[in-house]
Design a protein around this motif. Structure first.
Motif, mmCIF file in Angstrom:
data_model
loop_
_atom_site.group_PDB
_atom_site.id
_atom_site.type_symbol
_atom_site.label_atom_id
_atom_site.label_comp_id
_atom_site.label_asym_id
_atom_site.label_seq_id
_atom_site.Cartn_x
_atom_site.Cartn_y
_atom_site.Cartn_z
ATOM 1 N N TYR A 124 11.245 35.298 -31.563
ATOM 2 C CA TYR A 124 11.144 34.300 -32.097
ATOM 3 C C TYR A 124 10.064 33.528 -32.663
ATOM 4 O O TYR A 124 8.983 33.700 -31.789
ATOM 5 N N CYS A 125 10.009 32.814 -33.639
ATOM 6 C CA CYS A 125 8.697 32.138 -34.095
ATOM 7 C C CYS A 125 8.488 30.912 -32.907
ATOM 8 O O CYS A 125 9.355 30.155 -32.912
ATOM 9 N N ILE A 126 7.152 30.732 -32.692
ATOM 10 C CA ILE A 126 6.931 29.559 -31.518
ATOM 11 C C ILE A 126 7.143 28.444 -32.137
ATOM 12 O O ILE A 126 7.182 27.329 -31.880
ATOM 13 N N ASN A 127 7.151 28.351 -33.687
ATOM 14 C CA ASN A 127 6.971 27.125 -34.402
ATOM 15 C C ASN A 127 8.160 26.442 -34.962
ATOM 16 O O ASN A 127 8.639 25.395 -34.367
ATOM 17 N N CYS A 128 9.133 27.391 -35.438
ATOM 18 C CA CYS A 128 10.241 26.984 -35.898
ATOM 19 C C CYS A 128 11.560 27.519 -35.481
ATOM 20 O O CYS A 128 12.646 27.215 -35.919
ATOM 21 N N ASN A 129 11.307 28.406 -34.211
ATOM 22 C CA ASN A 129 12.433 29.016 -33.468
ATOM 23 C C ASN A 129 13.225 29.953 -34.228
ATOM 24 O O ASN A 129 14.342 30.429 -33.725
ATOM 25 N N LYS A 145 3.594 37.198 -38.176
ATOM 26 C CA LYS A 145 3.566 35.468 -38.347
ATOM 27 C C LYS A 145 4.942 35.564 -38.998
ATOM 28 O O LYS A 145 5.696 36.448 -39.742
ATOM 29 N N CYS A 146 5.516 34.345 -38.662
ATOM 30 C CA CYS A 146 6.823 33.922 -39.471
ATOM 31 C C CYS A 146 6.757 33.995 -40.961
ATOM 32 O O CYS A 146 5.734 33.257 -41.478
ATOM 33 N N ASP A 147 7.928 34.452 -41.543
ATOM 34 C CA ASP A 147 7.708 34.275 -43.100
ATOM 35 C C ASP A 147 8.133 33.021 -43.562
ATOM 36 O O ASP A 147 8.306 32.745 -44.706
ATOM 37 N N LYS A 148 8.667 32.151 -42.691
ATOM 38 C CA LYS A 148 9.306 30.798 -43.155
ATOM 39 C C LYS A 148 8.217 29.870 -42.855
ATOM 40 O O LYS A 148 7.994 28.970 -43.723
ATOM 41 N N CYS A 149 7.185 29.936 -41.838
ATOM 42 C CA CYS A 149 6.338 28.784 -41.632
ATOM 43 C C CYS A 149 4.904 29.370 -41.051
ATOM 44 O O CYS A 149 4.068 28.673 -40.902
ATOM 45 N N GLY A 150 4.822 30.795 -41.132
ATOM 46 C CA GLY A 150 3.383 31.270 -40.631
ATOM 47 C C GLY A 150 3.284 31.218 -39.111
ATOM 48 O O GLY A 150 2.173 31.510 -38.671
ATOM 49 N N GLY A 151 4.437 30.873 -38.498
ATOM 50 C CA GLY A 151 4.091 30.336 -37.029
ATOM 51 C C GLY A 151 3.961 32.092 -36.295
ATOM 52 O O GLY A 151 4.072 32.801 -36.851
ATOM 53 N N LEU A 152 3.334 32.016 -35.077
ATOM 54 C CA LEU A 152 3.328 33.303 -34.222
ATOM 55 C C LEU A 152 4.621 33.568 -33.928
ATOM 56 O O LEU A 152 5.306 32.769 -33.334
HETATM 57 ZN ZN ZN Z 1 8.347 29.852 -37.957
#
Ligand code: ZN
Ligand code: BV8
Length: 246
Positions: A124-129, A145-152
């Motif tokens: 899961y993305c550590i930014n937007c879960n 990287k998350c394709d929704k928000c770029g988070g790890l």
């Molecule tokens: Zn994300």
């Protein structure tokens, strides 16, 4: 293997059974344990890898370590121990409470599994879960990287210092309070709060059976310690169950 009469009595009377499992049950599937002789923690320090700060400090290295472990998990198959536990479902209300993240109980077909430390196949993305399966991630050797928000993106496992999934742990505790027999299989039982589960079962009156290749800190709490591998002992216990319930 001869089992004590007391144990056979407990099997005859039992309605509900839980299996509290650790890395030892997957050893015969080729997945190394954490603290045993070939344990991965011996080579690497958990504080260096299985914690969130390490991930933030060096995401590529931690991601790479999980990719390495995922490869081993993907090549592994459930062994006779996982399969015997699945078969117990035919005779008892059977629940698996596992510290393992390798999903081998799931692949063996066990119906009720509480994964206290998560599952290495989920991320899961550590930014937007947002959750990602591996096939949804572009694997480049670096941390994705998350394709929704770029988070790890991180593996969905519980790292040191992190809370266990609340509902899963609560359900595991309830099953421990209600079980008649708690098998403690292939664990050094040193990681908390997971290791409270067999103690919860014992204080609620369950009969505790440890299956391990060696004595552990937990052995003095067990009502019965069966020394040997999970892959060898669990099928023998199942044979006794079949004799009783034919
Ligand atoms: Zn994300
Ligand atoms: C938390 C996932 C706080 C990642 C892992 C008291 C209470 C609460 C916490 C603590 C506490 N005391 C200390 C703590 C902190 C810490 C902890 O327990 N440290 C220990 C090392 C002292 N706990 C935590 O940090 C936990 N979180 O407490 O958060 C908090 C509270 C509120 C709010 C915020 C925060 C989180 C712990 C989870 C860590 N994650 N793994 C990953 O896998 O990458 S731990 C890791 O250890 C694995 O999950 C593993 O399953 C687990 C336990 O190890 P075992 O499964 O037992 O494996 P091991 O190698 O040790 O033993 C194998 C056994 O099998 C041996 O006995 C061997 O003889 C036997 N064997 C070998 N072959 C066979 C066999 N047996 C049978 N057959 C065979 N063939």
């Amino acid at each position: 293997m001869i089992f004590p009469d007391k144990f056979l009595e407990k099997i005859k009377e039992a309605k509900s059974i839980i299996f509290f499992t650790g890395a030892g049950i997957s050893a015969e599937s080729g997945i190394s344990t954490f603290r045993g002789k070939d344990g991965i923690w011996n080579k690497l320090k958990p504080e260096e890898l299985a914690n969130f700060d390490a991930f933030l400090r060096n995401p590529d290295m931690v991601w790479e370590w999980y990719q390495y472990r995922r490869k081993i998990v993907n090549e592994a198959l459930p062994n006779a121990g996982h399969i015997a536990i699945k078969e117990f479902e035919k005779y008892f209300d059977t629940k698996v409470v596992t510290q393992n993240v390798d999903n081998l109980h799931g692949r063996a077909g066990s119906k009720t599994i509480y994964e206290l430390h998560g599952n290495i196949e989920r991320n899961y993305c550590i930014n937007c879960n947002s959750f990602f399966n591996l096939d949804e991630i572009e694997l480049t050797g670096e941390v994705p990287k998350c394709d929704k928000c770029g988070g790890l993106i991180r593996p969905d496992v519980v790292w040191f210092g992190e809370m266990l999934p609340q509902e899963t742990f609560m359900n595991a505790e309830i099953s421990a309070q209600r079980c008649d027999i708690c098998f403690v299989v292939g664990t050094s039982a040193v990681v908390y709060p997971a290791a409270y589960i067999p103690h919860t079962a014992k204080s609620a009156g369950a009969y505790l059976v440890e299956i391990n290749i060696e004595k552990t800190d937990f052995s003095s709490f067990a009502d019965l310690s069966l020394t040997g591998t999970a892959g060898e002992i669990l099928p023998k216990v199942l044979e006794e169950v079949k004799k009783i319930f034919i």
